[in-house]
Design a protein around this motif. Structure first.
Motif, PDB file in Angstrom:
ATOM      1  N   ALA A   1       0.829  -1.207   0.000  1.00 52.85           N
ATOM      2  CA  ALA A   1       0.000   0.000   0.000  1.00 52.85           C
ATOM      3  C   ALA A   1       0.859   1.252   0.000  1.00 52.85           C
ATOM      4  CB  ALA A   1      -0.918  -0.007   1.223  1.00 52.85           C
ATOM      5  N   ALA A   2       1.951   1.269   0.766  1.00 52.13           N
ATOM      6  CA  ALA A   2       2.826   2.441   0.805  1.00 52.13           C
ATOM      7  C   ALA A   2       3.518   2.657  -0.534  1.00 52.13           C
ATOM      8  CB  ALA A   2       3.859   2.278   1.914  1.00 52.13           C
ATOM      9  N   LEU A   3       3.875   1.566  -1.219  1.00 49.91           N
ATOM     10  CA  LEU A   3       4.510   1.699  -2.532  1.00 49.91           C
ATOM     11  C   LEU A   3       3.549   2.312  -3.550  1.00 49.91           C
ATOM     12  CD1 LEU A   3       6.993   1.140  -4.286  1.00 49.91           C
ATOM     13  CD2 LEU A   3       6.056  -1.132  -4.751  1.00 49.91           C
ATOM     14  N   VAL A   4       2.311   1.840  -3.572  1.00 48.19           N
ATOM     15  CA  VAL A   4       1.312   2.415  -4.486  1.00 48.19           C
ATOM     16  C   VAL A   4       1.010   3.854  -4.096  1.00 48.19           C
ATOM     17  CG1 VAL A   4      -1.036   2.192  -5.367  1.00 48.19           C
ATOM     18  CG2 VAL A   4       0.347   0.152  -4.970  1.00 48.19           C
ATOM     19  N   ASP A   5       0.939   4.122  -2.795  1.00 51.18           N
ATOM     20  CA  ASP A   5       0.706   5.497  -2.341  1.00 51.18           C
ATOM     21  C   ASP A   5       1.833   6.419  -2.781  1.00 51.18           C
ATOM     22  OD1 ASP A   5      -1.728   5.116  -1.167  1.00 51.18           O
ATOM     23  OD2 ASP A   5      -0.922   4.718   0.836  1.00 51.18           O
ATOM     24  N   GLY A   6       3.068   5.903  -2.823  1.00 52.93           N
ATOM     25  CA  GLY A   6       4.176   6.730  -3.281  1.00 52.93           C
ATOM     26  C   GLY A   6       3.994   7.178  -4.724  1.00 52.93           C
ATOM     27  N   LEU A   7       3.541   6.273  -5.573  1.00 49.12           N
ATOM     28  CA  LEU A   7       3.326   6.625  -6.980  1.00 49.12           C
ATOM     29  C   LEU A   7       2.109   7.537  -7.150  1.00 49.12           C
ATOM     30  CD1 LEU A   7       4.004   3.116  -8.572  1.00 49.12           C
ATOM     31  CD2 LEU A   7       5.584   5.041  -8.389  1.00 49.12           C
ATOM     32  N   LEU A   8       0.987   7.153  -6.534  1.00 50.02           N
ATOM     33  CA  LEU A   8      -0.220   7.970  -6.651  1.00 50.02           C
ATOM     34  C   LEU A   8      -0.065   9.309  -5.938  1.00 50.02           C
ATOM     35  CD1 LEU A   8      -3.042   5.311  -6.114  1.00 50.02           C
ATOM     36  CD2 LEU A   8      -2.185   6.249  -8.257  1.00 50.02           C
ATOM     37  N   GLY A   9       0.639   9.312  -4.807  1.00 50.33           N
ATOM     38  CA  GLY A   9       0.841  10.560  -4.078  1.00 50.33           C
ATOM     39  C   GLY A   9       1.657  11.558  -4.865  1.00 50.33           C
ATOM     40  N   LEU A  10       2.679  11.058  -5.570  1.00 49.05           N
ATOM     41  CA  LEU A  10       3.471  11.942  -6.426  1.00 49.05           C
ATOM     42  C   LEU A  10       2.611  12.516  -7.546  1.00 49.05           C
ATOM     43  CD1 LEU A  10       6.129  13.172  -7.412  1.00 49.05           C
ATOM     44  CD2 LEU A  10       6.604  11.002  -8.572  1.00 49.05           C
TER      45      LEU A  10
END
Length: 278
Positions: A73-82
């Motif tokens: 979840a944190a990895l996907v959040d890193g991409l979507l958050g950017l």
């Protein structure tokens, strides 16, 4: 000279002693005393008992579920958050302020409400789940559903960490690189990405640490199946309901150690971010 020396001894900020004492008292009541109580309860356990609980297959499975789903979840959040931070900083569009405020919704929304809403949407008879399950993609009551809930509560950490850095980046460097013939992808990779990596790593660590201890938004959508979708915080609650206080304390102690390690990593990333921005 005496007045200057006395002022120096007092410090720059007036009332520092009172405010520092209040801060230590507040920190002790909210953080230090509860943690000390956990450590005090664990002193009655021998190392063998703690190791026996830690190596129990059910406990190991719960930690594996918590760590893997939180990392995903944190990895996907890193991409979507950017991507979300980029849109909020670099573009103007109608409803931008509303969209920006919605990013903080997971902070204000009770996590139990988020869990119930996600379960209603992605269960077999939900609006989205009823469309996905005929395709062979089951979300609710699977690790995928847990990751989805953790993505929801973790996305603000990444966006609010990256957004200020994007706002402070000067456009002159990008314009100079474009003048020299660099394409958009090369400008992003060579000019912007080195400045964004430290806040991205910090946001990833914050979302990951938040996901490890999350309970409310996960307890409904996970299905709570031992060895499959049972998370570590839920296992602690299960042991408490069974009056296994020693086992719950041992699992909580291990979770506390993992949290401390994550806190150390976050502090190291923040120091790296400050050094990189100089």
């Amino acid at each position: 000279m005496n007045v200057t020396a006395k002022a120096t001894r007092r410090g720059v900020l007036p009332g520092f002693g009172l405010t520092m004492g209040y801060s230590i008292l507040y920190l002790s009541l909210v953080v230090l005393i509860p943690l000390a109580a956990l450590l005090f309860n664990s002193t009655g356990l021998t190392f063998g008992e703690i190791w026996s609980v830690a190596t129990d297959p059910r406990v190991l499975a719960s930690y594996r579920v918590s760590l893997t789903t939180s990392a995903a979840a944190a990895l996907v959040d890193g991409l979507l958050g950017l991507l979300l931070a980029w849109v909020l900083v670099r573009y103007r569009f109608p409803g931008k302020r509303i969209f920006d405020a919605l990013i903080d919704l997971p902070f204000a929304l009770p996590t139990a409400v988020a869990g119930v809403s996600l379960t209603a949407l992605y269960s077999g008879n939900g609006w989205i789940g009823s469309l996905l399950e005929p395709l062979g993609l089951k979300v609710a009551f699977t690790p995928l559903g847990i990751s989805l809930a953790l993505m929801f509560i973790g996305i603000p950490f990444v966006v609010r960490t990256v957004q200020p850095v994007l706002e402070d980046l000067e456009r002159d460097t990008e314009e100079a690189a474009a003048t020299l013939g660099a394409g958009r992808w090369r400008i992003f990779r060579k000019v912007l990405l080195p400045e964004l990596i430290p806040p991205l790593l910090t946001g990833f660590a914050l979302a990951f640490a938040r996901g490890i201890g999350e309970y409310g938004s996960v307890v409904f959508i996970s299905g709570n199946m031992p060895m499959r979708t049972e998370i570590a915080p839920l296992l602690i609650m299960s042991k408490l309901e069974q009056y296994d206080y020693a086992g719950a304390t041992a699992v909580a102690l291990l979770l506390l150690l993992i949290s401390f390690l994550m806190l150390l990593v976050i502090n190291m990333l923040q120091r790296w971010t400050r050094k990189a921005s100089r």
